[in-house]
Write an enzyme that holds these catalytic residues in place. Structure first.
Site, PDB file in Angstrom:
ATOM      1  N   SER A  30      44.715  41.997  47.857  1.00  0.00           N
ATOM      2  CA  SER A  30      45.733  43.005  47.555  1.00  0.00           C
ATOM      3  C   SER A  30      47.140  42.515  47.881  1.00  0.00           C
ATOM      4  O   SER A  30      47.399  42.110  49.013  1.00  0.00           O
ATOM      5  CB  SER A  30      45.512  44.267  48.393  1.00  0.00           C
ATOM      6  N   HIS A  61      45.998  44.648  42.033  1.00  0.00           N
ATOM      7  CA  HIS A  61      45.132  43.556  41.579  1.00  0.00           C
ATOM      8  C   HIS A  61      45.337  43.342  40.080  1.00  0.00           C
ATOM      9  O   HIS A  61      44.985  44.207  39.285  1.00  0.00           O
ATOM     10  CB  HIS A  61      43.661  43.889  41.822  1.00  0.00           C
ATOM     11  N   HIS A  83      35.704  45.372  43.816  1.00  0.00           N
ATOM     12  CA  HIS A  83      35.151  45.847  45.081  1.00  0.00           C
ATOM     13  C   HIS A  83      33.920  46.701  44.825  1.00  0.00           C
ATOM     14  O   HIS A  83      33.810  47.346  43.785  1.00  0.00           O
ATOM     15  CB  HIS A  83      36.191  46.691  45.836  1.00  0.00           C
ATOM     16  N   TYR A  85      33.363  49.471  46.200  1.00  0.00           N
ATOM     17  CA  TYR A  85      33.738  50.894  46.113  1.00  0.00           C
ATOM     18  C   TYR A  85      34.188  51.300  44.717  1.00  0.00           C
ATOM     19  O   TYR A  85      34.291  52.491  44.407  1.00  0.00           O
ATOM     20  CB  TYR A  85      34.820  51.251  47.145  1.00  0.00           C
ATOM     21  N   GLU A  86      34.467  50.345  43.858  1.00  0.00           N
ATOM     22  CA  GLU A  86      34.851  50.687  42.488  1.00  0.00           C
ATOM     23  C   GLU A  86      33.646  51.135  41.669  1.00  0.00           C
ATOM     24  O   GLU A  86      33.797  51.608  40.542  1.00  0.00           O
ATOM     25  CB  GLU A  86      35.525  49.492  41.816  1.00  0.00           C
ATOM     26  N   ALA A 113      43.553  41.737  52.573  1.00  0.00           N
ATOM     27  CA  ALA A 113      44.360  42.581  53.445  1.00  0.00           C
ATOM     28  C   ALA A 113      43.375  43.312  54.347  1.00  0.00           C
ATOM     29  O   ALA A 113      42.302  43.696  53.900  1.00  0.00           O
ATOM     30  CB  ALA A 113      45.129  43.588  52.608  1.00  0.00           C
ATOM     31  N   MET A 211      37.417  46.063  53.147  1.00  0.00           N
ATOM     32  CA  MET A 211      36.431  46.576  52.188  1.00  0.00           C
ATOM     33  C   MET A 211      36.039  45.514  51.165  1.00  0.00           C
ATOM     34  O   MET A 211      35.575  45.848  50.073  1.00  0.00           O
ATOM     35  CB  MET A 211      37.017  47.788  51.449  1.00  0.00           C
ATOM     36  N   SER A 212      36.236  44.252  51.495  1.00  0.00           N
ATOM     37  CA  SER A 212      35.948  43.197  50.505  1.00  0.00           C
ATOM     38  C   SER A 212      35.382  41.968  51.205  1.00  0.00           C
ATOM     39  O   SER A 212      34.882  42.057  52.324  1.00  0.00           O
ATOM     40  CB  SER A 212      37.246  42.828  49.765  1.00  0.00           C
ATOM     41  N   ASN A 235      47.955  46.778  58.472  1.00  0.00           N
ATOM     42  CA  ASN A 235      48.209  48.026  59.215  1.00  0.00           C
ATOM     43  C   ASN A 235      47.313  48.030  60.439  1.00  0.00           C
ATOM     44  O   ASN A 235      46.287  47.347  60.468  1.00  0.00           O
ATOM     45  CB  ASN A 235      47.859  49.240  58.332  1.00  0.00           C
ATOM     46  N   HIS A 247      47.477  53.276  51.128  1.00  0.00           N
ATOM     47  CA  HIS A 247      47.402  51.992  50.418  1.00  0.00           C
ATOM     48  C   HIS A 247      48.810  51.435  50.194  1.00  0.00           C
ATOM     49  O   HIS A 247      48.996  50.216  50.156  1.00  0.00           O
ATOM     50  CB  HIS A 247      46.658  52.162  49.087  1.00  0.00           C
TER      51      HIS A 247
END
Ligand code: HPA
Length: 273
Positions: A30, A61, A83, A85-86, A113, A211-212, A235, A247
């Site tokens: 990201s 992306h 990802h 989650y997609e 990230a 998450m990746s 963060n 995000h």
């Protein structure tokens, strides 16, 4: 159609489009896509031109492969990843890594990230991923094993190549970049973690959360591709700071870190030669 047949078609299509096989693939996380602008004599292949290649839907992306040279090394940059989650299956999430591995890539540099769990790593900090915790609740190797790709039970004791971590540290020193080391834990997302989940992750020994990356790293290890993982802390993870997570904050911090990350990757590629 069998997964292996889809892979073969994608590899064939890509090899017809490019003039040289890259040695190193770099997955850009990201907000880290700008490094692609530095590639000499780039050959761009958009994801939609490659059969069965999954398209990224996440903001920040793009969806293209950039083939060319960086620091005298033949590379391919993956600008945009998909990802779990997609809604993609794990097989789909690792499809790009498998295709690039079959194409002949020997080294995978994965960037991402992350949220910072370890409070000694500040937002904007760059981290050499030493190891990971797969907390996604699944694994990309579940299902029938293709013995031609790799073993049923691949070893993961050095999922992130130790020699590469050493070279990364050398590169960071030469570039005057503070480089931290950390353990990355992957949740499926897409909701950010709760403070309780982050406390759990901290207890389990994680320094970073995201998450990746973990699926791709598992598939790369399965195929015998050596992995170098670099994370940018975007963060403080949930509950570590009082702020709510967005995000947009992730993308803003990544914008600030991308210049150092680019320099680090260039210096790492010089160390590899
Ligand atoms: N959690 C999960 N993934 C992330 C985060 C986070 O705090 N920041 C960037 N990616």
């Amino acid at each position: 159609m069998l997964y292996s047949e889809k892979l073969t078609e994608a590899v064939k299509s890509l090899s017809e489009k490019i003039s040289a096989i890259p040695d190193v693939a770099i997955v850009l996380g990201s907000g880290l896509g700008s490094i692609a602008d530095s590639v000499g004599s780039p050959k761009v292949v958009r994801y939609e031109e490659i059969p069965f290649w999954p398209r990224s839907t996440a903001p920040g992306h793009a969806g293209k492969l950039v083939f060319g040279e960086l620091e005298g090394t033949k590379v391919v940059l993956m600008q945009g990843r998909v990802h779990y989650y997609e809604g993609y299956t794990m097989e789909e999430v690792v499809f790009p890594v498998r295709v690039l591995g079959l194409l002949g890539v020997k080294t995978l540099v994965v960037t991402n990230a992350s949220g910072g769990i370890n409070e000694s790593i500040p937002a904007g900090g760059i981290v050499a991923i030493e190891d990971h915790i797969n907390f996604m609740g699944t694994n990309p190797l579940i299902g029938e094993n293709d013995d031609k790709s790799g073993p049923r039970f691949p070893d993961m004791t050095e999922a992130y190549d130790r020699e590469y971590i050493g070279r990364l540290e050398k590169a960071a020193k030469k570039e005057n970049i503070d480089l931290y080391r950390g353990i990355y834990i992957a949740f499926s997302g897409p909701s950010f973690e709760t403070p309780a989940e982050i406390r759990m992750a901290k207890t389990m020994g994680a320094d970073l959360v995201g998450m990746s990356t973990v699926p791709e790293v598992i598939a790369a290890n399965h195929m015998g591709i050596r992995v170098c993982g670099i994370s940018c802390v975007a963060n403080a993870a949930a509950g570590i700071s009082k702020n709510k997570l967005t995000h947009q904050e992730v993308l803003d911090t990544m914008k600030g870190s991308s210049e150092s990350l680019c320099r680090l990757i260039f210096a790492f590629l010089r160390e590899l030669r």
